[in-house]
Motif scaffolding. Structure first.
Motif, PDB file in Angstrom:
ATOM      1  N   ASN A 244       5.323 -42.535 -45.189  1.00 37.68           N
ATOM      2  CA  ASN A 244       5.042 -41.543 -44.151  1.00 37.68           C
ATOM      3  C   ASN A 244       6.211 -41.516 -43.173  1.00 37.68           C
ATOM      4  OD1 ASN A 244       4.525 -43.560 -41.943  1.00 37.68           O
ATOM      5  ND2 ASN A 244       2.765 -44.075 -43.260  1.00 37.68           N
ATOM      6  N   GLY A 245       6.202 -40.510 -42.306  1.00 34.72           N
ATOM      7  CA  GLY A 245       7.308 -40.347 -41.380  1.00 34.72           C
ATOM      8  C   GLY A 245       7.451 -41.483 -40.392  1.00 34.72           C
ATOM      9  N   GLN A 246       6.347 -42.084 -40.012  1.00 29.91           N
ATOM     10  CA  GLN A 246       6.386 -43.192 -39.066  1.00 29.91           C
ATOM     11  C   GLN A 246       7.167 -44.370 -39.648  1.00 29.91           C
ATOM     12  OE1 GLN A 246       2.687 -45.580 -37.941  1.00 29.91           O
ATOM     13  NE2 GLN A 246       2.923 -44.256 -36.144  1.00 29.91           N
ATOM     14  N   GLN A 247       6.867 -44.706 -40.901  1.00 26.67           N
ATOM     15  CA  GLN A 247       7.607 -45.770 -41.571  1.00 26.67           C
ATOM     16  C   GLN A 247       9.074 -45.391 -41.738  1.00 26.67           C
ATOM     17  OE1 GLN A 247       5.840 -46.836 -45.297  1.00 26.67           O
ATOM     18  NE2 GLN A 247       3.971 -47.679 -44.393  1.00 26.67           N
ATOM     19  N   ALA A 248       9.322 -44.127 -42.026  1.00 21.80           N
ATOM     20  CA  ALA A 248      10.702 -43.672 -42.244  1.00 21.80           C
ATOM     21  C   ALA A 248      11.553 -43.867 -40.994  1.00 21.80           C
ATOM     22  CB  ALA A 248      10.706 -42.208 -42.659  1.00 21.80           C
ATOM     23  N   ILE A 249      10.995 -43.547 -39.848  1.00 25.32           N
ATOM     24  CA  ILE A 249      11.730 -43.703 -38.588  1.00 25.32           C
ATOM     25  C   ILE A 249      12.091 -45.171 -38.370  1.00 25.32           C
ATOM     26  CG2 ILE A 249      11.551 -43.488 -36.075  1.00 25.32           C
ATOM     27  CD1 ILE A 249       9.595 -41.098 -36.665  1.00 25.32           C
ATOM     28  N   ARG A 250      11.127 -46.057 -38.605  1.00 23.96           N
ATOM     29  CA  ARG A 250      11.376 -47.485 -38.417  1.00 23.96           C
ATOM     30  C   ARG A 250      12.391 -48.012 -39.430  1.00 23.96           C
ATOM     31  NH1 ARG A 250       6.665 -49.086 -39.301  1.00 23.96           N
ATOM     32  NH2 ARG A 250       6.917 -50.023 -41.360  1.00 23.96           N
TER      33      ARG A 250
ATOM     34  N   LEU B  88      15.286 -27.317 -41.052  1.00 22.88           N
ATOM     35  CA  LEU B  88      16.685 -27.086 -40.686  1.00 22.88           C
ATOM     36  C   LEU B  88      16.880 -27.246 -39.186  1.00 22.88           C
ATOM     37  CD1 LEU B  88      17.607 -24.017 -42.932  1.00 22.88           C
ATOM     38  CD2 LEU B  88      18.049 -26.446 -43.344  1.00 22.88           C
ATOM     39  N   ALA B  89      15.930 -26.742 -38.413  1.00 21.25           N
ATOM     40  CA  ALA B  89      16.029 -26.882 -36.965  1.00 21.25           C
ATOM     41  C   ALA B  89      15.986 -28.346 -36.543  1.00 21.25           C
ATOM     42  CB  ALA B  89      14.897 -26.108 -36.291  1.00 21.25           C
ATOM     43  N   ALA B  90      15.278 -29.165 -37.321  1.00 23.63           N
ATOM     44  CA  ALA B  90      15.192 -30.591 -37.010  1.00 23.63           C
ATOM     45  C   ALA B  90      16.478 -31.329 -37.357  1.00 23.63           C
ATOM     46  CB  ALA B  90      14.023 -31.225 -37.756  1.00 23.63           C
ATOM     47  N   GLY B  91      17.343 -30.684 -38.152  1.00 24.24           N
ATOM     48  CA  GLY B  91      18.634 -31.287 -38.468  1.00 24.24           C
ATOM     49  C   GLY B  91      18.871 -31.636 -39.914  1.00 24.24           C
TER      50      GLY B  91
ATOM     51  N   ARG C 254      20.137 -41.794 -35.024  1.00 19.41           N
ATOM     52  CA  ARG C 254      21.306 -42.033 -35.877  1.00 19.41           C
ATOM     53  C   ARG C 254      21.844 -40.693 -36.382  1.00 19.41           C
ATOM     54  NH1 ARG C 254      22.525 -47.053 -37.184  1.00 19.41           N
ATOM     55  NH2 ARG C 254      21.056 -48.709 -36.635  1.00 19.41           N
ATOM     56  N   PRO C 255      22.665 -40.020 -35.576  1.00 25.64           N
ATOM     57  CA  PRO C 255      23.149 -38.674 -35.930  1.00 25.64           C
ATOM     58  C   PRO C 255      23.960 -38.620 -37.219  1.00 25.64           C
ATOM     59  CG  PRO C 255      23.548 -39.167 -33.609  1.00 25.64           C
ATOM     60  CD  PRO C 255      23.128 -40.450 -34.245  1.00 25.64           C
ATOM     61  N   ALA C 256      24.544 -39.747 -37.628  1.00 23.89           N
ATOM     62  CA  ALA C 256      25.386 -39.735 -38.825  1.00 23.89           C
ATOM     63  C   ALA C 256      24.581 -39.728 -40.120  1.00 23.89           C
ATOM     64  CB  ALA C 256      26.327 -40.934 -38.817  1.00 23.89           C
ATOM     65  N   VAL C 257      23.295 -40.029 -40.046  1.00 28.96           N
ATOM     66  CA  VAL C 257      22.457 -40.039 -41.249  1.00 28.96           C
ATOM     67  C   VAL C 257      22.327 -38.613 -41.785  1.00 28.96           C
ATOM     68  CG1 VAL C 257      20.133 -40.465 -42.141  1.00 28.96           C
ATOM     69  CG2 VAL C 257      21.180 -42.092 -40.564  1.00 28.96           C
ATOM     70  N   ARG C 258      22.350 -38.492 -43.089  1.00 26.67           N
ATOM     71  CA  ARG C 258      22.201 -37.175 -43.733  1.00 26.67           C
ATOM     72  C   ARG C 258      20.800 -37.098 -44.332  1.00 26.67           C
ATOM     73  NH1 ARG C 258      25.799 -33.546 -42.629  1.00 26.67           N
ATOM     74  NH2 ARG C 258      26.042 -32.758 -44.754  1.00 26.67           N
ATOM     75  N   VAL C 259      20.027 -36.128 -43.896  1.00 23.18           N
ATOM     76  CA  VAL C 259      18.653 -35.971 -44.364  1.00 23.18           C
ATOM     77  C   VAL C 259      18.575 -34.782 -45.316  1.00 23.18           C
ATOM     78  CG1 VAL C 259      16.255 -35.551 -43.733  1.00 23.18           C
ATOM     79  CG2 VAL C 259      17.709 -36.976 -42.259  1.00 23.18           C
ATOM     80  N   VAL C 260      18.138 -35.039 -46.532  1.00 21.88           N
ATOM     81  CA  VAL C 260      17.931 -33.985 -47.527  1.00 21.88           C
ATOM     82  C   VAL C 260      16.437 -33.866 -47.782  1.00 21.88           C
ATOM     83  CG1 VAL C 260      18.370 -33.220 -49.887  1.00 21.88           C
ATOM     84  CG2 VAL C 260      20.166 -34.423 -48.618  1.00 21.88           C
ATOM     85  N   VAL C 261      15.882 -32.714 -47.504  1.00 20.46           N
ATOM     86  CA  VAL C 261      14.466 -32.468 -47.745  1.00 20.46           C
ATOM     87  C   VAL C 261      14.230 -32.285 -49.239  1.00 20.46           C
ATOM     88  CG1 VAL C 261      12.595 -30.792 -47.439  1.00 20.46           C
ATOM     89  CG2 VAL C 261      13.996 -31.487 -45.479  1.00 20.46           C
TER      90      VAL C 261
ATOM     91  N   ALA D 292       9.174 -33.846 -38.192  1.00 20.32           N
ATOM     92  CA  ALA D 292       9.239 -34.672 -36.983  1.00 20.32           C
ATOM     93  C   ALA D 292      10.042 -35.945 -37.237  1.00 20.32           C
ATOM     94  CB  ALA D 292       7.831 -35.023 -36.511  1.00 20.32           C
ATOM     95  N   ALA D 293       9.860 -36.544 -38.405  1.00 21.44           N
ATOM     96  CA  ALA D 293      10.605 -37.763 -38.732  1.00 21.44           C
ATOM     97  C   ALA D 293      12.105 -37.479 -38.805  1.00 21.44           C
ATOM     98  CB  ALA D 293      10.106 -38.333 -40.055  1.00 21.44           C
ATOM     99  N   THR D 294      12.469 -36.346 -39.375  1.00 18.33           N
ATOM    100  CA  THR D 294      13.884 -35.973 -39.451  1.00 18.33           C
ATOM    101  C   THR D 294      14.503 -35.884 -38.061  1.00 18.33           C
ATOM    102  OG1 THR D 294      13.627 -34.762 -41.536  1.00 18.33           O
ATOM    103  CG2 THR D 294      15.484 -34.139 -40.148  1.00 18.33           C
ATOM    104  N   ALA D 295      13.811 -35.208 -37.153  1.00 15.81           N
ATOM    105  CA  ALA D 295      14.321 -35.067 -35.788  1.00 15.81           C
ATOM    106  C   ALA D 295      14.483 -36.419 -35.102  1.00 15.81           C
ATOM    107  CB  ALA D 295      13.393 -34.168 -34.979  1.00 15.81           C
ATOM    108  N   ARG D 296      13.509 -37.312 -35.292  1.00 13.21           N
ATOM    109  CA  ARG D 296      13.553 -38.626 -34.651  1.00 13.21           C
ATOM    110  C   ARG D 296      14.683 -39.482 -35.239  1.00 13.21           C
ATOM    111  NH1 ARG D 296       8.737 -40.811 -32.848  1.00 13.21           N
ATOM    112  NH2 ARG D 296       9.885 -42.782 -32.662  1.00 13.21           N
TER     113      ARG D 296
END
Length: 217
Positions: A35-41, A94-97, A73-80, A64-68
Motif C-alpha cells: 500500500n502507499g503507506q508502506q511505500a512512503i516508509r 502526473l500532477a503528483a510527479g 526524495r525528488p530524485a526518485v523516479r516514479v513509474v505508474v 498520494a504516495a507518489t506526491a509524498r
C-alpha cells in the motif's frame, strides 16, 4: 545497478514483477510494499532509483504516495503501473510527479525498458496513453493560440526524432526506426530540449503535435 521498489496491493503481481526484475542483470529489487503507506516508509529506508507504483491501494493510494515520496526524495523516479489508464487516474498521477505511466498489459520487455528509461531520466509512457495525452492537450489549446513554430535551427534529423517523440516512441524504438544508435537518439533529444525550450519529453511530444509533425509510415 538500478534499485527498484515494487508497490502493488496484489501479492501475485508483486511476485511476477520481482521475477521479471530479477531476470535483468542491471536491476535489483530493494523492497516491496502492498500500500502507499508502506511505500512512503520504504522509499526512505531503501532509497530506490525507480518506484513501480500501483494506483488503487488501501490506506494511501498511489497518487498520494507518489506526491509524498517525491516531496521527500525528488530524485526518485516514479513509474505508474496500473490497470486503469483513464484520465481520472492519468492526470492526478502526473500532477503528483510521476515520470511515466504504463498499463499492466505492457509486455515484459516494455516494462524493463520503461524502468531503464526512467532511471536514465526519460519519461516512459504506453504509446496509447501518450498519444491521448498529447491529443487532449492539443484540443484544449485549439483556438487559444496559433500553432507554435519550430526553431529554424532544427536539423532534418532532429525533426525526424521530434516526430517520433510525438508519436510516443521510446529512444530504442526511435533508434530502430531511424537506424541510429540509442546514444545518438539521446543526443538529438537533448538538443531538441535545449533548442525548443521544452522542459521534458511530454512537452516535446506536445510541440510535435501542435506543429503538425506527423510520423511517416
Amino acid at each position: 545497478m538500478i534499485r527498484v521498489l515494487l508497490v502493488d496491493d496484489q501479492r501475485l503481481v508483486r511476485a511476477g514483477l520481482r521475477m521479471l526484475c530479477d531476470s535483468a542483470p542491471d536491476l535489483t529489487v530493494v523492497g516491496e510494499a502492498e500500500n502507499g503507506q508502506q511505500a512512503i516508509r520504504l522509499a526512505e529506508q531503501v532509497t530506490p532509483d525507480v518506484v513501480l507504483m500501483d494506483l488503487r491501494m488501501p490506506l494511501v493510494d498511489g497518487t498520494a504516495a507518489t506526491a509524498r515520496i517525491l516531496a521527500n526524495r525528488p530524485a526518485v523516479r516514479v513509474v505508474v503501473l496500473t490497470t486503469f489508464d483513464d484520465d481520472d487516474h492519468l492526470f492526478p498521477a502526473l500532477a503528483a510527479g510521476a515520470c511515466g505511466f504504463l498499463v499492466k498489459d505492457a509486455s515484459p520487455d516494455e516494462l524493463l525498458a520503461a524502468i531503464r528509461q526512467a532511471a536514465a531520466g526519460d519519461t516512459p509512457f504506453s504509446p496509447a496513453v501518450l498519444r491521448r495525452l498529447v491529443d487532449q492537450a492539443v484540443r484544449a489549446r485549439l483556438g487559444e493560440a496559433p500553432a507554435p513554430s519550430l526553431p529554424a535551427t532544427l536539423t532534418a534529423r532532429e525533426r525526424d526524432v521530434l516526430a517520433c517523440v510525438g508519436a510516443g516512441l521510446s529512444n530504442r524504438e526511435i533508434a530502430d526506426r531511424l537506424h541510429l544508435g540509442v546514444t545518438t537518439v539521446k543526443t538529438h533529444v537533448t538538443s531538441l530540449l535545449a533548442k525548443t525550450g521544452a522542459g521534458n519529453r511530454i512537452r516535446l511530444a506536445l510541440l510535435a503535435a501542435q506543429s503538425g509533425l506527423i510520423l511517416e509510415s
